[in-house]
Design a protein around this motif. Structure first.
Motif, PDB file in Angstrom:
ATOM      1  N   LEU A  87       0.833  -1.206   0.000  1.00  0.00           N
ATOM      2  CA  LEU A  87       0.000   0.000   0.000  1.00  0.00           C
ATOM      3  C   LEU A  87       0.865   1.253   0.000  1.00  0.00           C
ATOM      4  CD1 LEU A  87      -2.759  -1.224   2.430  1.00  0.00           C
ATOM      5  CD2 LEU A  87      -2.938  -0.951  -0.052  1.00  0.00           C
ATOM      6  N   TRP A  88       1.931   1.259   0.782  1.00  0.00           N
ATOM      7  CA  TRP A  88       2.840   2.408   0.760  1.00  0.00           C
ATOM      8  C   TRP A  88       3.459   2.570  -0.618  1.00  0.00           C
ATOM      9  CZ3 TRP A  88       2.528   6.300   3.727  1.00  0.00           C
ATOM     10  CH2 TRP A  88       2.126   6.159   5.052  1.00  0.00           C
ATOM     11  N   ALA A  89       3.796   1.452  -1.238  1.00  0.00           N
ATOM     12  CA  ALA A  89       4.372   1.505  -2.590  1.00  0.00           C
ATOM     13  C   ALA A  89       3.369   2.116  -3.570  1.00  0.00           C
ATOM     14  CB  ALA A  89       4.787   0.111  -3.044  1.00  0.00           C
ATOM     15  N   LEU A  90       2.101   1.739  -3.457  1.00  0.00           N
ATOM     16  CA  LEU A  90       1.080   2.327  -4.334  1.00  0.00           C
ATOM     17  C   LEU A  90       0.968   3.830  -4.123  1.00  0.00           C
ATOM     18  CD1 LEU A  90      -1.908  -0.193  -4.339  1.00  0.00           C
ATOM     19  CD2 LEU A  90      -0.316   0.321  -6.192  1.00  0.00           C
ATOM     20  N   ALA A  91       0.980   4.248  -2.870  1.00  0.00           N
ATOM     21  CA  ALA A  91       0.876   5.680  -2.573  1.00  0.00           C
ATOM     22  C   ALA A  91       2.057   6.443  -3.184  1.00  0.00           C
ATOM     23  CB  ALA A  91       0.815   5.901  -1.064  1.00  0.00           C
ATOM     24  N   VAL A  92       3.243   5.879  -3.079  1.00  0.00           N
ATOM     25  CA  VAL A  92       4.435   6.524  -3.643  1.00  0.00           C
ATOM     26  C   VAL A  92       4.364   6.533  -5.168  1.00  0.00           C
ATOM     27  CG1 VAL A  92       6.942   6.323  -3.897  1.00  0.00           C
ATOM     28  CG2 VAL A  92       5.888   6.070  -1.644  1.00  0.00           C
ATOM     29  N   LEU A  93       3.947   5.416  -5.754  1.00  0.00           N
ATOM     30  CA  LEU A  93       3.821   5.358  -7.216  1.00  0.00           C
ATOM     31  C   LEU A  93       2.860   6.432  -7.723  1.00  0.00           C
ATOM     32  CD1 LEU A  93       3.753   1.533  -7.953  1.00  0.00           C
ATOM     33  CD2 LEU A  93       5.450   3.193  -8.762  1.00  0.00           C
ATOM     34  N   HIS A  94       1.765   6.615  -7.016  1.00  0.00           N
ATOM     35  CA  HIS A  94       0.816   7.656  -7.426  1.00  0.00           C
ATOM     36  C   HIS A  94       1.483   9.027  -7.397  1.00  0.00           C
ATOM     37  CE1 HIS A  94      -2.631  10.220  -7.820  1.00  0.00           C
ATOM     38  NE2 HIS A  94      -2.263  10.823  -6.709  1.00  0.00           N
ATOM     39  N   GLU A  95       2.205   9.301  -6.338  1.00  0.00           N
ATOM     40  CA  GLU A  95       2.870  10.605  -6.211  1.00  0.00           C
ATOM     41  C   GLU A  95       3.921  10.810  -7.294  1.00  0.00           C
ATOM     42  OE1 GLU A  95       2.377  13.341  -4.189  1.00  0.00           O
ATOM     43  OE2 GLU A  95       0.525  12.266  -3.751  1.00  0.00           O
TER      44      GLU A  95
ATOM     45  N   CYS B 227       4.241   9.045 -10.426  1.00  0.00           N
ATOM     46  CA  CYS B 227       4.034   8.937 -11.862  1.00  0.00           C
ATOM     47  C   CYS B 227       2.826   8.161 -12.347  1.00  0.00           C
ATOM     48  CB  CYS B 227       5.248   8.251 -12.490  1.00  0.00           C
ATOM     49  SG  CYS B 227       5.407   6.517 -11.952  1.00  0.00           S
ATOM     50  N   CYS B 228       2.297   7.294 -11.596  1.00  0.00           N
ATOM     51  CA  CYS B 228       1.518   6.206 -12.189  1.00  0.00           C
ATOM     52  C   CYS B 228       0.038   6.207 -11.846  1.00  0.00           C
ATOM     53  CB  CYS B 228       2.110   4.876 -11.742  1.00  0.00           C
ATOM     54  SG  CYS B 228       3.841   4.689 -12.156  1.00  0.00           S
ATOM     55  N   GLU B 229      -0.714   5.591 -12.738  1.00  0.00           N
ATOM     56  CA  GLU B 229      -2.120   5.271 -12.496  1.00  0.00           C
ATOM     57  C   GLU B 229      -2.120   4.011 -11.630  1.00  0.00           C
ATOM     58  OE1 GLU B 229      -5.901   4.576 -12.045  1.00  0.00           O
ATOM     59  OE2 GLU B 229      -5.225   6.437 -12.970  1.00  0.00           O
ATOM     60  N   ILE B 230      -2.670   4.127 -10.425  1.00  0.00           N
ATOM     61  CA  ILE B 230      -2.573   3.012  -9.488  1.00  0.00           C
ATOM     62  C   ILE B 230      -3.862   2.209  -9.345  1.00  0.00           C
ATOM     63  CG2 ILE B 230      -0.715   4.065  -8.161  1.00  0.00           C
ATOM     64  CD1 ILE B 230      -2.879   4.831  -6.060  1.00  0.00           C
ATOM     65  N   ARG B 231      -4.959   2.687  -9.922  1.00  0.00           N
ATOM     66  CA  ARG B 231      -6.237   1.996  -9.721  1.00  0.00           C
ATOM     67  C   ARG B 231      -6.176   0.513 -10.081  1.00  0.00           C
ATOM     68  NH1 ARG B 231     -11.145   3.726  -8.507  1.00  0.00           N
ATOM     69  NH2 ARG B 231     -10.637   5.876  -9.007  1.00  0.00           N
ATOM     70  N   PRO B 232      -5.608   0.090 -11.223  1.00  0.00           N
ATOM     71  CA  PRO B 232      -5.574  -1.348 -11.526  1.00  0.00           C
ATOM     72  C   PRO B 232      -4.824  -2.170 -10.464  1.00  0.00           C
ATOM     73  CG  PRO B 232      -5.058  -0.072 -13.487  1.00  0.00           C
ATOM     74  CD  PRO B 232      -5.086   0.888 -12.341  1.00  0.00           C
ATOM     75  N   MET B 233      -3.731  -1.630  -9.956  1.00  0.00           N
ATOM     76  CA  MET B 233      -2.965  -2.348  -8.934  1.00  0.00           C
ATOM     77  C   MET B 233      -3.742  -2.416  -7.625  1.00  0.00           C
ATOM     78  SD  MET B 233       0.870  -0.897  -9.716  1.00  0.00           S
ATOM     79  CE  MET B 233       0.390   0.736 -10.294  1.00  0.00           C
ATOM     80  N   TRP B 234      -4.412  -1.336  -7.275  1.00  0.00           N
ATOM     81  CA  TRP B 234      -5.234  -1.283  -6.062  1.00  0.00           C
ATOM     82  C   TRP B 234      -6.373  -2.289  -6.160  1.00  0.00           C
ATOM     83  CZ3 TRP B 234     -10.292   1.013  -5.544  1.00  0.00           C
ATOM     84  CH2 TRP B 234     -10.714   1.181  -4.225  1.00  0.00           C
ATOM     85  N   GLU B 235      -7.014  -2.355  -7.316  1.00  0.00           N
ATOM     86  CA  GLU B 235      -8.104  -3.314  -7.521  1.00  0.00           C
ATOM     87  C   GLU B 235      -7.583  -4.746  -7.455  1.00  0.00           C
ATOM     88  OE1 GLU B 235      -9.870  -1.947 -11.181  1.00  0.00           O
ATOM     89  OE2 GLU B 235     -11.015  -0.379 -10.141  1.00  0.00           O
ATOM     90  N   GLU B 236      -6.384  -4.978  -7.965  1.00  0.00           N
ATOM     91  CA  GLU B 236      -5.780  -6.320  -7.910  1.00  0.00           C
ATOM     92  C   GLU B 236      -5.542  -6.752  -6.466  1.00  0.00           C
ATOM     93  OE1 GLU B 236      -1.626  -8.238  -9.339  1.00  0.00           O
ATOM     94  OE2 GLU B 236      -2.706  -7.059 -10.845  1.00  0.00           O
TER      95      GLU B 236
ATOM     96  N   ARG C  95      -3.888   3.457   3.241  1.00  0.00           N
ATOM     97  CA  ARG C  95      -5.140   3.281   2.494  1.00  0.00           C
ATOM     98  C   ARG C  95      -5.878   4.601   2.326  1.00  0.00           C
ATOM     99  NH1 ARG C  95      -7.494  -1.667   5.869  1.00  0.00           N
ATOM    100  NH2 ARG C  95      -6.592  -0.359   7.481  1.00  0.00           N
ATOM    101  N   TRP C  96      -5.726   5.524   3.306  1.00  0.00           N
ATOM    102  CA  TRP C  96      -6.355   6.847   3.168  1.00  0.00           C
ATOM    103  C   TRP C  96      -5.693   7.638   2.044  1.00  0.00           C
ATOM    104  CZ3 TRP C  96     -10.913   7.070   4.874  1.00  0.00           C
ATOM    105  CH2 TRP C  96     -11.291   6.516   6.091  1.00  0.00           C
ATOM    106  N   LEU C  97      -4.388   7.540   1.933  1.00  0.00           N
ATOM    107  CA  LEU C  97      -3.666   8.242   0.862  1.00  0.00           C
ATOM    108  C   LEU C  97      -4.110   7.740  -0.502  1.00  0.00           C
ATOM    109  CD1 LEU C  97      -1.790   8.451   3.465  1.00  0.00           C
ATOM    110  CD2 LEU C  97       0.046   8.742   1.854  1.00  0.00           C
ATOM    111  N   ILE C  98      -4.244   6.424  -0.614  1.00  0.00           N
ATOM    112  CA  ILE C  98      -4.658   5.826  -1.884  1.00  0.00           C
ATOM    113  C   ILE C  98      -6.100   6.218  -2.207  1.00  0.00           C
ATOM    114  CG2 ILE C  98      -5.109   3.640  -3.053  1.00  0.00           C
ATOM    115  CD1 ILE C  98      -2.697   2.534  -1.347  1.00  0.00           C
TER     116      ILE C  98
END
Length: 189
Positions: free
Chosen positions: A10-18, A20-29, A62-65
């Motif tokens: 989850l921390w990795a997703l939050a950082v990825l969003h900040e 460069c990246c679209e994180i919704r597909p990874m979050w849904e996975e 999870r709040w950041l995401i």
């Protein structure tokens, strides 16, 4: 095993969003993990997440995401002004003789906040700047009815006391999760 590793993901997703990246597909996975806060209506949840995420250092990722995945909002200042005028008109139509709204900072003569106070002939009413939400300072049935009929949500004792677990917010020297009432009607000097 995956549960133990999930916070790191989850921390990795939050950082990825900040970065460069679209994180919704990874979050849904990952199963779209969200912090569960029972009894919170979606509009209240969204308003609080928009205002307070990322929160303080100990905030659950999870709040950041969730904040990152929210749709862009409309012009907040314009909406706030429209809601305040709507509240005044509704209270006036109910015969409550509303006074000029005071921002939290003006009402307390310092600082700023997320609400306005409207004095009526039946008591004070607070209207949030974060969305169509209000609270009453006393049992003002006419004010409650007028604002509900105008599309506002009453933040009563039970909903107002519900804590936003894992979302740490600075509040008078503390950095802890706060209840809905303190978040929608926040004031800091």
């Amino acid at each position: 095993m995956v549960q133990e590793r999930r916070p790191g993901y989850l921390w990795a997703l939050a950082v990825l969003h900040e970065l460069c990246c679209e994180i919704r597909p990874m979050w849904e996975e990952l199963g779209s993990p969200r912090v569960e806060v029972p009894g919170i209506p979606p509009d209240v949840r969204e308003a609080i997440v928009r205002q307070y995420a990322p929160g303080e250092r100990d905030t659950d990722p999870r709040w950041l995401i969730e904040a990152a995945l929210l749709a862009l909002s409309e012009n907040r200042d314009e909406l706030e002004e429209q809601r305040l005028h709507l509240a005044i008109r509704a209270l006036a139509a109910a015969g409550l003789e509303p006074g000029e709204p005071l921002s939290a900072g003006d009402a307390y003569r310092q600082g700023e906040g997320t609400f306005h106070i409207i004095t009526t002939n039946a008591g004070m009413i607070s209207v949030s700047t974060l969305g169509p939400f209000f609270r009453l300072r006393n049992d003002n049935a006419r004010g409650r009815t007028a604002l509900r009929d105008a599309g506002f949500r009453h933040i009563g004792a039970e909903l107002g006391a519900t804590e936003f677990t894992g979302l740490h917010v600075y509040f008078f020297g503390r950095r802890d999760p706060l209840p809905v009432n303190d978040l929608l009607f926040y004031w800091q000097d």
